[in-house]
Design an enzyme around this catalytic site. Sequence first.
Site, PDB file in Angstrom:
ATOM      1  N   CYS A   1       0.835  -1.197   0.000  1.00 17.44           N
ATOM      2  CA  CYS A   1       0.000   0.000   0.000  1.00 17.44           C
ATOM      3  C   CYS A   1       0.872   1.250   0.000  1.00 17.44           C
ATOM      4  O   CYS A   1       1.997   1.245   0.490  1.00 17.44           O
ATOM      5  CB  CYS A   1      -0.887  -0.017   1.219  1.00 17.44           C
ATOM      6  SG  CYS A   1      -1.725   1.517   1.522  1.00 17.44           S
TER       7      CYS A   1
ATOM      8  N   HIS B   1      -5.473   3.576   8.620  1.00 13.97           N
ATOM      9  CA  HIS B   1      -5.583   2.878   7.347  1.00 13.97           C
ATOM     10  C   HIS B   1      -7.008   2.952   6.832  1.00 13.97           C
ATOM     11  O   HIS B   1      -7.664   1.949   6.655  1.00 13.97           O
ATOM     12  CB  HIS B   1      -5.211   1.404   7.554  1.00 13.97           C
ATOM     13  CG  HIS B   1      -3.987   1.017   6.822  1.00 13.97           C
ATOM     14  ND1 HIS B   1      -2.766   0.960   7.425  1.00 13.97           N
ATOM     15  CD2 HIS B   1      -3.777   0.663   5.539  1.00 13.97           C
ATOM     16  CE1 HIS B   1      -1.862   0.570   6.558  1.00 13.97           C
ATOM     17  NE2 HIS B   1      -2.447   0.394   5.401  1.00 13.97           N
TER      18      HIS B   1
ATOM     19  N   CYS C   1       3.487  11.244  -2.895  1.00 12.42           N
ATOM     20  CA  CYS C   1       3.881  12.652  -2.893  1.00 12.42           C
ATOM     21  C   CYS C   1       4.784  12.979  -1.716  1.00 12.42           C
ATOM     22  O   CYS C   1       5.373  14.062  -1.671  1.00 12.42           O
ATOM     23  CB  CYS C   1       2.661  13.552  -2.884  1.00 12.42           C
ATOM     24  SG  CYS C   1       1.703  13.464  -1.369  1.00 12.42           S
TER      25      CYS C   1
END
Lengths: 198, 611
Positions: free
Chosen positions: B305, B328, B320
């Site tokens: 993830c 989560h 980013c």
Amino acid sequence: MFDTSRVQKEVVEFNRDTAISGVSIALYDGAGGADLTHLCGTISGPVGTPYEGGIFVIDIQLPSGYPFEPPKMQFVTRVWHPNISSQNGAICLDILKDQWSPALTLKTALLSLQALLSTPAPDDPQDAVVAQQYLRDYRKFLGTARHWTETFAKSASVGFDEKVKKLVEMGFPEDIVRSVLEGVKGDENMALEKLCSG
Amino acid sequence: MADDEDFPSSSDVEEPEDADCYLSDQYDDNAENVLQYLEDGRQEDCNWSVSSVITRESLLAAQKEDLRKIMELLALSEQHARTLLIHYRWDVERIFELLDQKGKDKLFSEAGVTNLENKINHSLSSFNPFTCSICFEDVSCSVITEMECGHCYCNECWTEHFIVKINDGQSRRIRCMAPKCNAICDEAIVRSLVSARDPDIAERFERVLLESYIEDNDKVKWCPSVPHCGNAIRVMGDIYCEVECTCGMQFCFRCLSEAHSPCSCLMWELWVKKCQDESETVNWITVNTKPCPKCHKPVEKNGGCNLVACICGQAFCWLCGGATGRDHTWSTITGHSCGRFKEDRVKRIESARRELDRYMHYHNRYKAHTDSLKQESNLKETILGKIAISENKDSRIKDYSWVMNGLNRLFRSRRVLSYSYPFAFYMFGDELFKDEMTPQETDLKQNLFEDQQQQLESNVEKLSMLLESDFQEFSDEEVMENMKHVINLSSVIDRLCKQMYLCIENELLYPLQRATHNIAPYKSKGPERASEHSSRFTKATNEDIDVQHGSAVNASGSPSPAKRLSQFQPSSSSDGKHGCSSTKRAKNEGSLDTPLFDLNMPAEVVDKSWT
């Protein structure tokens, strides 16, 4: 592998009518030498072209697969022609490349070269500079070609000793060359013909 | 099993009240829509292609079909048909076309086939003794051979000629020895004369003739696997497609590199080169790690993830590098628009620096997704373990195929997503299309594209997260909940992928005036797995197709029977335009009015759990 008998037959057959055909062939090494893979051809410049009156010497290398592989030919005499390199004499002619056929001979190849001299194919050039000149300024081309013929392909412009040296390099004994050359008044072409016809 | 690819029937994939969870668009499913989709699918398959594997064993059988067609139509022997096909690059349709235009005689003579109707018969014994005009020897007429073109030479010379040509790599087109004779030598004569002198060379000749079907054929290519699996792939229809060989190799049929859609082949080639060049200057740290926004230590990602937690406790988005919440949950990523390249942020920077930044932006995202893909492959093992535990649990839910289906969807969409970044890099950069679009147009299109890319990205991350949950410890209700989400998300993602492809094909690539960039179309099931070659191909009945289909099924998917049927239909047409690689394809008319049904979804799973 290398078919000597065919080349021998070709050479014999070749020089029977040299005077008419304007092409001839000679071995480089001495008469006794058996190197049939390296030959020297000459063609006379076709009448009515800027090459008229010139004698052009062609270096011929026969690969081991000859006649099933094409002979390698290159102009020794410098020549101004769209399909012949003005730098190294390399020739752009289909029958010397993919259009070669084992049924063609050295004679037919040299005759094709002679034909190439009278009918250049500037659209498929070997020498781009010459081809451009041929297409853009034909008169200038004619002048240059004629000048090159005068300078490089006329036996008269070559000294006697140089002619002897050249013929000796082709594989003829020096004393015979001298006498033959004197007999024909220094005409290298005639001398070569005489020498070849024995 | 999940792979059975059962044809979806009248089952509902989702409960209507749940639909808004993931979807902004209205989304409803019923049996009619399924049928509608299949029809759309047929329309959409204007870019159809169907592939088959050709092994060393089936190579001969594979070309029989084409040979037979030519032999029957033109009343030719097999070897003449082969000569003709080799000359026209195994393009049967083109031969038929040229037959119309040029007529039989011209067609034959250009290919070097001797038209036996025109042959003059004479007896060889009339030349005795015979002087071979190659070696100038007199030989007996028992050791000479006349070719169909009428030229006659001694066997020694023929043999020598054949061997020189075979060694020269010209086995497929050995011409007669006569000057200016274009006739191709009879392969039976070549075979018998050469094998008498050198059986190894004769064998090579044989093999090269056989492999001409691959080497001289735009529609058949060697599988690029290393070490080579020995197979070739044949594609009928559009050559812009991605295929999977039986050895497992997935590749772009057009350029033989890895499957790279939605990048065009040119874009991919440029990208690979660029990545190689840049990797020398960008060191391992910048490629593999991100600085933590809190403690600034480089952090390496070790899970699938893109929500990453540093050891200092700070969570951040891997894409980013911005700090995010720790939870989560999907809401932390929703609205997270980091995939968008912010032009204004770099406007002040000088152009060289800007280009590097731009490249890094796209490269980082491309890399992030390909890395995720690798890590998610490990997830497969974990998930299989979890499924095993769950299936042994005392629970009324026994079917966990939805997990694997979801995982496969994740893999495929992750691929699409990762290749969409190099695509965007070139699509909106100056390198390829500077003259094609005004800056305003570029901005507009970039926004349109990135919007879709973003939607896809956030849904893919959600799916990744869902699949990582420890569902084996869940109660039945929680499992059901999880399953619903996974199933929903899968179909949403499939739809988003398709939507993004439509945008790429119709809005971005189609309007290009100068350059032509065709891409392999989106396949819900990933690259098409090539079927084993079957010589009954064109005579295939429905049963045959089912048989073929059954043998080709695997986890990575192959087209559903219905889809296949629709692909088989155009095979009889002589539509040459798809085979031509330089032409632009027709606009993709596939519509999105009807939602896509995830064909990956076995109907009975849903039936069972919902009742």
